[in-house]
Design a protein around this motif. Structure first.
Motif, PDB file in Angstrom:
ATOM      1  N   ARG A  23      36.520  41.164  45.266  1.00 33.78           N
ATOM      2  CA  ARG A  23      37.148  40.413  46.169  1.00 33.78           C
ATOM      3  C   ARG A  23      36.643  40.854  47.698  1.00 33.78           C
ATOM      4  O   ARG A  23      36.479  40.148  48.445  1.00 33.78           O
ATOM      5  CB  ARG A  23      38.551  40.556  46.112  1.00 33.78           C
ATOM      6  CG  ARG A  23      39.208  39.712  44.971  1.00 33.78           C
ATOM      7  CD  ARG A  23      40.712  39.715  45.191  1.00 33.78           C
ATOM      8  NE  ARG A  23      41.332  40.823  44.722  1.00 33.78           N
ATOM      9  CZ  ARG A  23      41.667  40.927  43.281  1.00 33.78           C
ATOM     10  NH1 ARG A  23      41.765  39.777  42.345  1.00 33.78           N
ATOM     11  NH2 ARG A  23      42.279  41.954  42.857  1.00 33.78           N
ATOM     12  N   GLN A  27      34.688  38.632  50.217  1.00 35.72           N
ATOM     13  CA  GLN A  27      34.864  38.636  51.688  1.00 35.72           C
ATOM     14  C   GLN A  27      33.916  38.883  52.695  1.00 35.72           C
ATOM     15  O   GLN A  27      33.761  38.299  53.619  1.00 35.72           O
ATOM     16  CB  GLN A  27      36.169  39.405  52.001  1.00 35.72           C
ATOM     17  CG  GLN A  27      37.534  39.016  51.174  1.00 35.72           C
ATOM     18  CD  GLN A  27      38.624  40.078  51.406  1.00 35.72           C
ATOM     19  OE1 GLN A  27      38.497  41.055  51.634  1.00 35.72           O
ATOM     20  NE2 GLN A  27      39.517  39.978  50.287  1.00 35.72           N
ATOM     21  N   ASP A  51      36.319  32.496  42.819  1.00 36.05           N
ATOM     22  CA  ASP A  51      37.554  32.059  43.463  1.00 36.05           C
ATOM     23  C   ASP A  51      37.891  32.602  44.584  1.00 36.05           C
ATOM     24  O   ASP A  51      38.380  32.093  45.680  1.00 36.05           O
ATOM     25  CB  ASP A  51      38.767  32.512  42.513  1.00 36.05           C
ATOM     26  CG  ASP A  51      38.869  31.742  41.205  1.00 36.05           C
ATOM     27  OD1 ASP A  51      38.045  30.686  40.775  1.00 36.05           O
ATOM     28  OD2 ASP A  51      39.542  32.011  40.133  1.00 36.05           O
ATOM     29  N   GLU A  52      37.475  33.851  45.112  1.00 38.73           N
ATOM     30  CA  GLU A  52      37.857  34.467  46.175  1.00 38.73           C
ATOM     31  C   GLU A  52      36.679  33.926  47.254  1.00 38.73           C
ATOM     32  O   GLU A  52      37.262  33.583  48.431  1.00 38.73           O
ATOM     33  CB  GLU A  52      37.598  36.122  46.201  1.00 38.73           C
ATOM     34  CG  GLU A  52      37.956  36.704  47.466  1.00 38.73           C
ATOM     35  CD  GLU A  52      39.409  36.835  47.724  1.00 38.73           C
ATOM     36  OE1 GLU A  52      39.868  37.147  49.082  1.00 38.73           O
ATOM     37  OE2 GLU A  52      40.180  35.992  47.136  1.00 38.73           O
ATOM     38  N   ARG A  55      38.162  30.524  48.113  1.00 40.68           N
ATOM     39  CA  ARG A  55      39.524  30.575  48.743  1.00 40.68           C
ATOM     40  C   ARG A  55      39.024  30.739  50.284  1.00 40.68           C
ATOM     41  O   ARG A  55      39.961  30.319  51.086  1.00 40.68           O
ATOM     42  CB  ARG A  55      40.226  31.681  48.201  1.00 40.68           C
ATOM     43  CG  ARG A  55      41.611  31.859  48.978  1.00 40.68           C
ATOM     44  CD  ARG A  55      42.426  32.904  48.337  1.00 40.68           C
ATOM     45  NE  ARG A  55      41.945  34.200  48.889  1.00 40.68           N
ATOM     46  CZ  ARG A  55      42.209  34.744  50.112  1.00 40.68           C
ATOM     47  NH1 ARG A  55      43.019  34.043  50.964  1.00 40.68           N
ATOM     48  NH2 ARG A  55      41.826  35.794  50.378  1.00 40.68           N
TER      49      ARG A  55
END
Length: 197
Positions: A23, A27, A51-52, A55
């Motif tokens: 994650r 980011q 998914d991160e 998102r």
């Protein structure tokens, strides 16, 4: 570096530190407008990082063989998913779409992908940065083993140094951005390499 190929496990592993690192890397990539290229799965660390990135509004491209798609491990929520005929085509397309490579914790499939692009770099087939994200010391043993391979003269120190590593996603990403190819004698030239891969 506009795109990064991330190799990682189809399991989340034993430590929550592995998913945390996935994650954090996601980011950083989104924050620096670096697109994710990965194996197209919806399971394990592959699913976590994809998914991160999505998102957070980043760009994701998955590449998966038809056989794995048939087993329902393909991520059907991806904006771009290439379904290819086999693992060889998968790895070649992932490499073509990427400006660098990162291996996160994973199993023998992750190691196989890592060592293929590492070998390609050693042979002079590409000059893209390659990194090990050594989350929670996962790759300590591998790093030590490569030192052993160098000591036993099966790998030159300058060749081994092509494989960057760090436990910190920001530090690893910076090392990759700062990477400059070293020029040492290659076994084959680029013209030959283009015919092989």
């Amino acid at each position: 570096m506009k795109s990064l190929c991330v190799y990682c496990g189809s399991s989340v592993g034993a430590s929550p530190a592995y998913a945390d690192a996935a994650r954090e890397l996601a980011q950083l990539m989104v924050g620096q407008d670096i697109a994710l290229v990965y194996g197209g799965g919806n399971v394990g660390l592959m699913g976590v990082i994809a998914d991160e990135v999505m998102r957070l509004g980043g760009h994701v491209t998955g590449v998966i063989p038809q056989a794995l798609m048939d087993k329902e491990v393909g991520h059907r929520g991806l904006p771009r998913l290439h379904i290819v005929k086999d693992m060889h085509e998968r790895k070649a397309l992932m490499a073509e779409l990427s400006d660098g490579f990162v291996a996160m914790p994973g199993g023998i499939g992750t190691l196989e992908e890592l060592f293929e692009v590492f070998t390609w770099a050693q042979l002079g087939f590409h000059e893209k940065p390659i990194g090990l994200l050594n989350a929670a010391g996962f790759y300590d043993g591998l790093i030590a083993f490569l030192d052993h391979v160098v000591a036993q003269r099966f790998l030159r120190r300058e060749q081994a140094s092509v494989l960057l590593h760090d436990a910190s996603p920001p530090a690893l990403l910076q090392k990759m951005k700062d990477f400059r190819p070293q020029y040492f004698e290659k076994i084959v030239d680029r013209a030959t390499a283009a015919k092989i891969i």
